[in-house]
Design a protein around this motif. Structure first.
Motif, short mmCIF file in Angstrom:
data_model
loop_
_atom_site.label_atom_id
_atom_site.label_comp_id
_atom_site.label_asym_id
_atom_site.label_seq_id
_atom_site.Cartn_x
_atom_site.Cartn_y
_atom_site.Cartn_z
N SER A 7 -5.13 3.12 -18.15
CA SER A 7 -3.86 3.85 -18.15
C SER A 7 -3.34 4.02 -16.72
O SER A 7 -4.10 3.87 -15.76
N GLY A 8 -2.05 4.30 -16.63
CA GLY A 8 -1.45 4.79 -15.38
C GLY A 8 -1.70 3.95 -14.14
O GLY A 8 -1.49 2.74 -14.13
N ILE A 9 -2.13 4.62 -13.09
CA ILE A 9 -2.29 3.97 -11.78
C ILE A 9 -3.35 2.87 -11.84
O ILE A 9 -3.16 1.77 -11.29
N GLY A 10 -4.46 3.14 -12.52
CA GLY A 10 -5.54 2.15 -12.59
C GLY A 10 -5.10 0.89 -13.31
O GLY A 10 -5.39 -0.23 -12.87
N ARG A 11 -4.38 1.07 -14.40
CA ARG A 11 -3.88 -0.06 -15.17
C ARG A 11 -2.94 -0.90 -14.29
O ARG A 11 -3.03 -2.13 -14.25
N ALA A 12 -2.03 -0.21 -13.61
CA ALA A 12 -1.06 -0.92 -12.74
C ALA A 12 -1.80 -1.65 -11.61
O ALA A 12 -1.44 -2.78 -11.26
N CYS A 13 -2.84 -1.03 -11.06
CA CYS A 13 -3.61 -1.69 -9.99
C CYS A 13 -4.27 -2.95 -10.53
O CYS A 13 -4.26 -4.01 -9.87
N ALA A 14 -4.85 -2.86 -11.73
CA ALA A 14 -5.51 -4.03 -12.31
C ALA A 14 -4.51 -5.17 -12.50
O ALA A 14 -4.78 -6.32 -12.16
N LEU A 15 -3.32 -4.83 -13.00
CA LEU A 15 -2.31 -5.87 -13.25
C LEU A 15 -1.82 -6.49 -11.95
O LEU A 15 -1.71 -7.71 -11.83
N LYS A 16 -1.56 -5.64 -10.95
CA LYS A 16 -1.03 -6.19 -9.68
C LYS A 16 -2.11 -6.97 -8.92
O LYS A 16 -1.81 -7.95 -8.25
N LEU A 17 -3.36 -6.51 -9.00
CA LEU A 17 -4.43 -7.26 -8.32
C LEU A 17 -4.65 -8.60 -9.03
O LEU A 17 -4.92 -9.62 -8.37
N ALA A 18 -4.52 -8.61 -10.35
CA ALA A 18 -4.65 -9.88 -11.08
C ALA A 18 -3.51 -10.82 -10.69
O ALA A 18 -3.73 -12.02 -10.46
N GLN A 19 -2.31 -10.24 -10.56
CA GLN A 19 -1.16 -11.07 -10.13
C GLN A 19 -1.43 -11.68 -8.75
O GLN A 19 -0.99 -12.77 -8.45
N ALA A 20 -2.19 -10.94 -7.93
CA ALA A 20 -2.51 -11.43 -6.58
C ALA A 20 -3.67 -12.43 -6.63
O ALA A 20 -4.10 -12.92 -5.58
N GLY A 21 -4.23 -12.66 -7.82
CA GLY A 21 -5.24 -13.70 -7.97
C GLY A 21 -6.68 -13.21 -8.10
O GLY A 21 -7.60 -14.01 -8.19
N PHE A 22 -6.88 -11.89 -8.11
CA PHE A 22 -8.25 -11.36 -8.23
C PHE A 22 -8.73 -11.43 -9.68
O PHE A 22 -8.00 -11.03 -10.60
N ASP A 23 -9.96 -11.93 -9.89
CA ASP A 23 -10.62 -11.71 -11.18
C ASP A 23 -10.93 -10.22 -11.25
O ASP A 23 -11.20 -9.59 -10.22
N MET A 24 -10.92 -9.66 -12.47
CA MET A 24 -10.95 -8.20 -12.57
C MET A 24 -12.11 -7.67 -13.41
O MET A 24 -12.28 -8.09 -14.55
N ILE A 25 -12.85 -6.71 -12.87
CA ILE A 25 -13.73 -5.87 -13.67
C ILE A 25 -12.95 -4.58 -13.91
O ILE A 25 -12.51 -3.93 -12.94
N ILE A 26 -12.73 -4.26 -15.18
CA ILE A 26 -11.96 -3.05 -15.49
C ILE A 26 -12.85 -2.08 -16.26
O ILE A 26 -13.66 -2.49 -17.09
N THR A 27 -12.71 -0.79 -15.97
CA THR A 27 -13.57 0.20 -16.63
C THR A 27 -12.75 1.35 -17.22
O THR A 27 -11.61 1.58 -16.80
N GLY A 28 -13.37 2.03 -18.16
CA GLY A 28 -12.75 3.20 -18.78
C GLY A 28 -13.59 3.61 -19.97
O GLY A 28 -14.55 2.92 -20.32
N ARG A 29 -13.22 4.74 -20.59
CA ARG A 29 -13.99 5.18 -21.77
C ARG A 29 -13.36 4.72 -23.07
O ARG A 29 -14.04 4.56 -24.06
N ARG A 30 -12.04 4.47 -23.09
CA ARG A 30 -11.37 4.13 -24.36
C ARG A 30 -11.37 2.62 -24.58
O ARG A 30 -10.59 1.90 -23.97
N GLU A 31 -12.24 2.20 -25.49
CA GLU A 31 -12.43 0.76 -25.69
C GLU A 31 -11.14 0.05 -26.11
O GLU A 31 -10.83 -1.03 -25.60
#
Ligand code: NDP
Ligand code: 8X3
Length: 246
Positions: A7-31
């Protein structure tokens, strides 16, 4: 790795970092939310590893990190974003459980993830830790008490880490947002959507994407440039307690 990417800031960071070419490990409690963002990230052509755990659970956090497949173990960037505020009561009327959850998540959870991930960065002499602090850590505001204290702690913990890795190429950044419209206020007011909406009335708040832009800038700055700390406010917010609404 972005913690609290559902959600929120973390979700946006994951999307923008992916756009920049980073493979992503994403975490959270809500599967289910994590699966949604996993699919969205795959659509951007990067590899994704979702990890479901509560950063307050030190054993679960340790197991999750220890079980990361070998090809994912060299984490370049840790965005310590998972966090929350609970309640806005005067300190003398605060809820013990709310206090414990904020301290366990914003301080101890962030420290656990740092302790688990940063040794590898130091060993490889490469990496970047971005902690999501807050304007709330700069000065207390009415009812902010314990939440503000956790974000002041994030500042000290970030500064301390930066000192402790200064002999390495690892960089450490504290991004301190002001009002950002996310699930933050809904969580703070225990699901009271009307009260949450009022927080953003009469002012154009920041978005998660605005903060993610700053994170991506810091991460992509030349290797000799360490963005130590950034305070990002909405234009009509001047501090944690000065907000001009129209
Ligand atoms: P959201 O509520 O939208 O997102 C919070 C994220 O943190 C969610 O993905 C949630 O995932 C995760 N999270 C919360 N607790 C835990 C936990 N115990 N274990 C794992 N993940 C957890 O809020 P924001 O995006 O606004 O907040 C992100 C960070 O930004 C927080 O640290 C917050 O303090 C900070 N911040 C927010 C501001 C704002 O105005 N919105 C301003 C300044 C700082 P899940 O529920 O799936 O576990
Ligand atoms: C979140 C910003 O001002 O609501 O850290 O505390 S504020």
């Amino acid at each position: 790795m972005v913690t609290g990417a559902t959600s929120g800031i973390g979700r946006a960071c994951a999307l923008k970092l992916a756009q920049a070419g980073f493979d992503m490990i994403i975490t959270g409690r809500r599967e289910s939310k994590l699966r949604e963002i996993e699919n969205e990230l795959r659509g951007k052509g990067v590899e994704v590893l979702p990890l479901i755990f509560d950063v307050c659970d030190r054993n679960a956090s340790t197991a999750a990190v220890e079980n990361i497949p070998n090809e994912w173990k060299k984490i370049d960037v840790l965005v310590n974003n998972a966090g929350l505020a609970l309640g806005l009561e005067p300190e003398y009327e605060g809820d013990y459980n709310d206090w414990d959850t904020m301290i366990d998540t914003n301080i101890k959870g962030l420290l656990t993830m740092t302790r688990l991930i940063v040794p590898g960065m130091v060993e490889r002499n490469r990496g970047h830790v971005v902690n999501i602090g807050s304007v709330a850590g700069d000065a207390a505001y009415a009812g902010g008490n314990v939440y503000c204290a956790t974000k002041a702690a994030v500042k000290s913990i970030t500064d301390g880490l930066r000192i402790d890795v200064a002999n390495t190429a690892v960089r450490v950044t504290n991004v301190k947002p002001g009002l950002v419209e996310t699930e933050f206020s809904k969580v703070r007011f225990h699901g009271d959507e009307g009260r949450a909406e009022n927080v953003y009335k009469g002012i154009k708040p920041l978005t998660g994407e605005d903060i993610a832009d700053v994170v991506v800038y810091a991460v992509q700055a030349p290797a000799h440039v360490q963005i130590a700390e950034v305070l990002v406010l909405a234009t009509h917010q001047a501090s944690g307690s000065v907000i001009v609404r129209k």
